[in-house]
Every structure is written in C-alpha cells, then in structure tokens.
Design a protein around this motif. Structure first.
Motif, PDB file in Angstrom:
ATOM      1  N   UNK A 121     -54.336 -64.789  98.679  1.00 32.59           N
ATOM      2  CA  UNK A 121     -54.209 -63.383  99.064  1.00 32.59           C
ATOM      3  C   UNK A 121     -53.585 -63.248 100.456  1.00 32.59           C
ATOM      4  N   UNK A 122     -53.929 -64.146 101.359  1.00 29.24           N
ATOM      5  CA  UNK A 122     -53.404 -64.062 102.718  1.00 29.24           C
ATOM      6  C   UNK A 122     -51.900 -64.291 102.781  1.00 29.24           C
ATOM      7  N   UNK A 123     -51.314 -64.897 101.757  1.00 29.63           N
ATOM      8  CA  UNK A 123     -49.868 -65.114 101.783  1.00 29.63           C
ATOM      9  C   UNK A 123     -49.084 -63.833 101.567  1.00 29.63           C
ATOM     10  N   UNK A 124     -49.697 -62.822 100.964  1.00 29.93           N
ATOM     11  CA  UNK A 124     -48.966 -61.596 100.668  1.00 29.93           C
ATOM     12  C   UNK A 124     -49.613 -60.364 101.287  1.00 29.93           C
ATOM     13  N   UNK A 125     -50.882 -60.437 101.670  1.00 30.30           N
ATOM     14  CA  UNK A 125     -51.615 -59.268 102.138  1.00 30.30           C
ATOM     15  C   UNK A 125     -50.986 -58.557 103.327  1.00 30.30           C
ATOM     16  N   UNK A 126     -50.398 -59.255 104.315  1.00 32.54           N
ATOM     17  CA  UNK A 126     -49.838 -58.519 105.458  1.00 32.54           C
ATOM     18  C   UNK A 126     -48.871 -57.410 105.058  1.00 32.54           C
ATOM     19  N   UNK A 127     -48.137 -57.590 103.979  1.00 34.05           N
ATOM     20  CA  UNK A 127     -47.184 -56.567 103.563  1.00 34.05           C
ATOM     21  C   UNK A 127     -47.859 -55.335 102.976  1.00 34.05           C
ATOM     22  N   UNK A 128     -49.161 -55.432 102.668  1.00 38.86           N
ATOM     23  CA  UNK A 128     -49.868 -54.318 102.037  1.00 38.86           C
ATOM     24  C   UNK A 128     -50.878 -53.662 102.965  1.00 38.86           C
ATOM     25  N   UNK A 129     -50.872 -54.052 104.245  1.00 41.32           N
ATOM     26  CA  UNK A 129     -51.748 -53.380 105.190  1.00 41.32           C
ATOM     27  C   UNK A 129     -51.247 -51.970 105.470  1.00 41.32           C
ATOM     28  N   UNK A 130     -52.154 -51.092 105.918  1.00 45.58           N
ATOM     29  CA  UNK A 130     -51.800 -49.680 106.061  1.00 45.58           C
ATOM     30  C   UNK A 130     -50.624 -49.470 107.007  1.00 45.58           C
ATOM     31  N   UNK A 131     -50.533 -50.246 108.079  1.00 44.68           N
ATOM     32  CA  UNK A 131     -49.407 -50.069 109.010  1.00 44.68           C
ATOM     33  C   UNK A 131     -48.074 -50.254 108.291  1.00 44.68           C
ATOM     34  N   UNK A 166     -44.903 -38.699  88.213  1.00 46.41           N
ATOM     35  CA  UNK A 166     -45.950 -39.707  88.461  1.00 46.41           C
ATOM     36  C   UNK A 166     -45.544 -41.088  87.972  1.00 46.41           C
ATOM     37  N   UNK A 167     -44.904 -41.182  86.811  1.00 45.09           N
ATOM     38  CA  UNK A 167     -44.529 -42.483  86.251  1.00 45.09           C
ATOM     39  C   UNK A 167     -43.439 -43.162  87.067  1.00 45.09           C
ATOM     40  N   UNK A 168     -42.570 -42.374  87.670  1.00 43.19           N
ATOM     41  CA  UNK A 168     -41.370 -42.940  88.289  1.00 43.19           C
ATOM     42  C   UNK A 168     -41.607 -43.448  89.705  1.00 43.19           C
ATOM     43  N   UNK A 169     -42.462 -42.775  90.452  1.00 39.99           N
ATOM     44  CA  UNK A 169     -42.651 -43.165  91.855  1.00 39.99           C
ATOM     45  C   UNK A 169     -43.152 -44.598  91.982  1.00 39.99           C
ATOM     46  N   UNK A 170     -44.259 -44.972  91.332  1.00 36.74           N
ATOM     47  CA  UNK A 170     -44.760 -46.341  91.548  1.00 36.74           C
ATOM     48  C   UNK A 170     -43.855 -47.427  90.994  1.00 36.74           C
ATOM     49  N   UNK A 171     -43.312 -47.236  89.789  1.00 34.34           N
ATOM     50  CA  UNK A 171     -42.541 -48.322  89.183  1.00 34.34           C
ATOM     51  C   UNK A 171     -41.283 -48.617  89.988  1.00 34.34           C
ATOM     52  N   UNK A 172     -40.638 -47.582  90.534  1.00 35.24           N
ATOM     53  CA  UNK A 172     -39.440 -47.823  91.330  1.00 35.24           C
ATOM     54  C   UNK A 172     -39.790 -48.248  92.761  1.00 35.24           C
ATOM     55  N   UNK A 382     -50.850 -48.890  99.803  1.00 34.01           N
ATOM     56  CA  UNK A 382     -49.570 -48.401  99.286  1.00 34.01           C
ATOM     57  C   UNK A 382     -49.810 -47.283  98.280  1.00 34.01           C
ATOM     58  N   UNK A 383     -50.812 -47.445  97.418  1.00 33.12           N
ATOM     59  CA  UNK A 383     -51.121 -46.408  96.435  1.00 33.12           C
ATOM     60  C   UNK A 383     -51.516 -45.107  97.122  1.00 33.12           C
ATOM     61  N   UNK A 384     -52.328 -45.190  98.171  1.00 34.16           N
ATOM     62  CA  UNK A 384     -52.713 -43.986  98.913  1.00 34.16           C
ATOM     63  C   UNK A 384     -51.485 -43.283  99.476  1.00 34.16           C
ATOM     64  N   UNK A 385     -50.572 -44.049 100.060  1.00 31.31           N
ATOM     65  CA  UNK A 385     -49.380 -43.441 100.657  1.00 31.31           C
ATOM     66  C   UNK A 385     -48.491 -42.833  99.569  1.00 31.31           C
ATOM     67  N   UNK A 386     -48.312 -43.530  98.456  1.00 36.78           N
ATOM     68  CA  UNK A 386     -47.532 -42.968  97.347  1.00 36.78           C
ATOM     69  C   UNK A 386     -48.106 -41.629  96.911  1.00 36.78           C
TER      70      UNK A 386
END
Length: 429
Positions: A121-131, A166-172, A382-386
């Motif tokens: 998880x630590x290898x990818x988590x930094x990209x998903x932090x709120x900042x 709704x369908x288009x925002x997350x997938x793209x 990311x989901x919250x921001x979307x």
C-alpha cells in the motif's frame, strides 16, 4: 483525452453502468428492500450464524469469493461488532478474497494482510492522499472532465445523470490518471468485468479472452512508461520502492504494477460512480435538503458523508477467521467466514437516531462506507473530491436542478453487495 471520447453516446455505458444489470450479471440481484428485516435481525443479536442471504430467505445462487465456498458463515450487523473485526486483521483476514488457485503471489491489496499489505500500500498511497487529491488529481483529471461534461449537459433541458454524468467522471478520472488513452476507458472496464469468475453472463472462453486483453493493455502501458515516463500513476509506481519485511528494498515488478492498476481502475471506476449517484438521489428525493445545499455549499460535504452513511454502495465485506475465537456469543473456528455488514452498521440505531432517515444535519460520527482500519479505502480522498466537485459544478450550472416528474421515479436497486439508483432523470432548467 479528446472531448468526443468523453462525451460521446456509447452503448457500453448502458451495459456497464446499470446497477440492476450489474447485479444480475453477478447473480446477486435482490428484488425487495431488506432494510427492516436486517433491523429485526440486529435487534435480536449483533451476530448471527449463517449467510445473510439464508437469514433473509433469499435464493442461494451467489458466492462472492471462491475462497469462502463451503465454509461456515456468520453475519455481522452491529457497528460495534464490525469495528472489532475490521480493526483486528490478525484474526479476521482479507485472505478470504484470495483466489485459491493463485495464492499470495500475484494478488493485490484487497487480498493481503499486514505486514505485506502495508508494504504494498505504501508504494502507491502517496498519490491518493488528500493533498494530491486536491491538487494533482483535480488539475490532471477531475476538473477538466467535469467541465466538459457540464458543457455537454447544457445543450439540453433534461438529462439522465447516472449515465451522462456519474458514470463518466470516475472512469475517465482513473483512466487518465493511470496513463491510458480516453478511448480505452470503457473497453478496459468491459474486458475486466467480463474476465472474472463473478460474471455469469460470459463463457469461459470469453473470460480468458478478456483477461488476455486486460493483461496485454496494461503490460503495453507499463513497457511504454519504463521507456518514457510521464506524469501518471503508472510512472509513479515504476519509481516506487517496495519494502517487504525481511527483504531488501526493490522496485515493483511489471506484474505488481499491473495488479495495482487493475484494482485502481476497477474500484475507482465503479464504486465512485454508484456513490455519487446515491448522494444525488438522496438530495433529489429530499428537495428541502437539496435547497439548503444549493443555498449553502458548505453543506455539500455533509450531504456526501450522510449519503455514505445512509446507503454505502458496497455494503458488505468478507473476512476469513484465522484462529478459534469467541465473538459476540459465537464460538468461531479457524476457517469460518464473517460477512461484515457495513450498510447495516451504518444504520445501527445504537449509534444513530432515526437511522433510516437521510439527514445532512446529523451529528458527525465516523461511518463505515469506506471501511475501517488496515483496509480503509485507498481512493476515498479522490472519491470525495470527485463527488464534491461534481455536485458543486451541477448546482453552479443548473440551479433549478430537480427530478423529472415525467420520467419513472428512481429507486435504490442492485444486490446485497452493491447498491445504487435505478437512474437519475432530471430537469436542468
């Protein structure tokens, strides 16, 4: 990404983003509201022996995880009991999701336990932090996608927001972030969903062909990024360092990167779609609260959090019991399976008053929509921001947004393991 790729009418949207069709393809569709039945079960006991489907008298036609087949199941319905299980991965393991034919190697974050899970998880988590969700993800993907979709919606007076928005925002968002081309988004999702044992609508030959397509697409992407890195998630993972306990630090292998990519693509392109729809459904069917959100945008976050509590899109998770243990009046044995009811826990009346009501002014308490503990959702920021950006943009562009009274009234549907609205027909002006 070209605008026509994002905004085009593609029949795959109807196939991939229909909640009922998705549940039927998996074999877990239910045709009645079981909320009150679950309340009655929880009132009798927080934990019950047996599968929830058995306890509810539903057809036993569905097994979510092959590793759970033939094992004794227990159903967990209270917030307290679910929290205990989530926070004790040493006893309640995610290995129930592991394909028994594959084993630990080649599996992803969802199937692993600490300490291996933590290392990966630590290898990818930094990209998903709120900042990063508020900066990189917005600038790189989310804001531009929403802007183009709002422009497309503005050409008409009505819309079906489930498919058209709704369908288009997350997938793209996820596709662009990974580094895939826009026109590969739907094809990738279609191929992946039809490559797993969960899909009952395709033959074994079709599953194998789709699986090969997914692997080929991601392998080609990783190979290209190793030669020429870009500003995307795959390039980030190529540079990441994996630190497994007892092993020297090393880069991720191609297989590990593609496994991460599949998880991000499928989870991010699926659950966020349904959860954004649930929040909009809740607001559109509670017009007095929608009016309050329109007047005070500080309430958008509260509306999203209450939607997550009220109807989480993935309301059940599973755990494998690793050792004999007494658990809320039951003598669990190693090898048993827990069905953890996140949805039922989020409506536990011992934690929330009027739990079935959608109320954006509810006192703020942690809910379980994104899980708890070790496996709390990697992409939740990311989901919250979307969702926040998407809902705010809709209300900015269409202040008179409301349900279309001439269309069939939407309702919640799906299976026990995935929920979402039947549709979101709206008037924009």
């Amino acid at each position: 990404m070209q605008d026509d790729v994002l905004t085009a009418d593609d029949p795959l949207y109807q196939e991939l983003y229909d909640v009922r069709r998705e549940a039927e393809a998996m074999g877990n569709f239910i045709d009645r509201d079981v909320t009150q039945d679950i309340h009655a079960l929880r009132a009798a006991a927080p934990v019950h022996k047996g599968k929830l489907r058995e306890l509810l008298g539903l057809p036993m036609t569905y097994e979510r995880h092959q590793n759970a087949v033939g094992r004794q199941h227990y159903t967990v319905l209270s917030y307290e009991a679910c929290e205990v299980a989530f926070r004790n991965p040493q006893v309640f393991s995610n290995k129930v999701q592991m394909d028994p034919k594959v084993g630990e190697k080649g599996t992803g974050l969802l199937e692993l336990d600490p300490p291996r899970h933590r290392a990966y998880r630590r290898t990818v988590q930094p990209m998903f932090q709120m900042a990063n969700a508020l900066s990189w993800w917005r600038a790189r993907t989310i804001d531009g996608i929403i802007e183009r979709l709002i422009e497309r919606l503005g050409r008409e007076d009505r819309a079906e927001l489930n498919i058209e928005y709704c369908a288009r925002i997350p997938v793209y968002t996820i596709t662009t972030a990974l580094g895939l081309a826009g026109d590969e988004a739907l094809r990738f999702r279609h191929a992946y969903l039809n490559s797993t044992s969960a899909s009952r609508s395709v033959t074994m030959e079709e599953r194998m062909r789709n699986g090969q397509l997914v692997q080929s697409l991601l392998h080609d992407l990783v190979t290209a990024r190793r030669k020429a890195p870009q500003d995307d998630l795959v390039s980030f993972m190529i540079d990441a360092v994996l630190r497994l306990p007892g092993e020297p630090p090393r880069p991720l292998t191609d297989e590990e990167i593609t496994t991460h990519a599949k998880l991000v693509m499928v989870a991010g392109g699926g659950t966020s779609w349904r959860q954004m729809g649930i929040t909009l459904f809740a607001l559109l069917t509670h017009p007095e609260q929608l009016a309050q959100v329109k007047a005070n945008r500080d309430l958008v976050g509260d509306a999203i959090e209450e939607g997550l509590r009220w109807d989480p899109t993935a309301p059940f998770h599973y755990r494998l019991v690793l050792e004999d243990i007494d658990f809320h009046g039951h003598a669990l044995k190693a090898g048993d399976v827990l069905e953890l009811g996140l949805g039922p826990a989020n409506r536990d009346p011992s934690r929330w008053g009027r739990p079935d009501a959608y109320d954006i002014h509810r006192p703020k308490l942690t809910n379980m929509a994104f899980g708890l503990g070790t496996h709390r959702c990697l992409g939740m920021n990311v989901a919250h921001v979307e969702m926040a950006r998407g809902i705010n943009a809709l209300l900015d562009a269409f202040p008179n947004l409301r349900l279309d009274p001439s269309a069939p009234a939407p309702f919640m549907t799906g299976g026990l393991e995935q929920r979402g609205p039947s549709g979101l027909p709206v008037l924009l002006r």
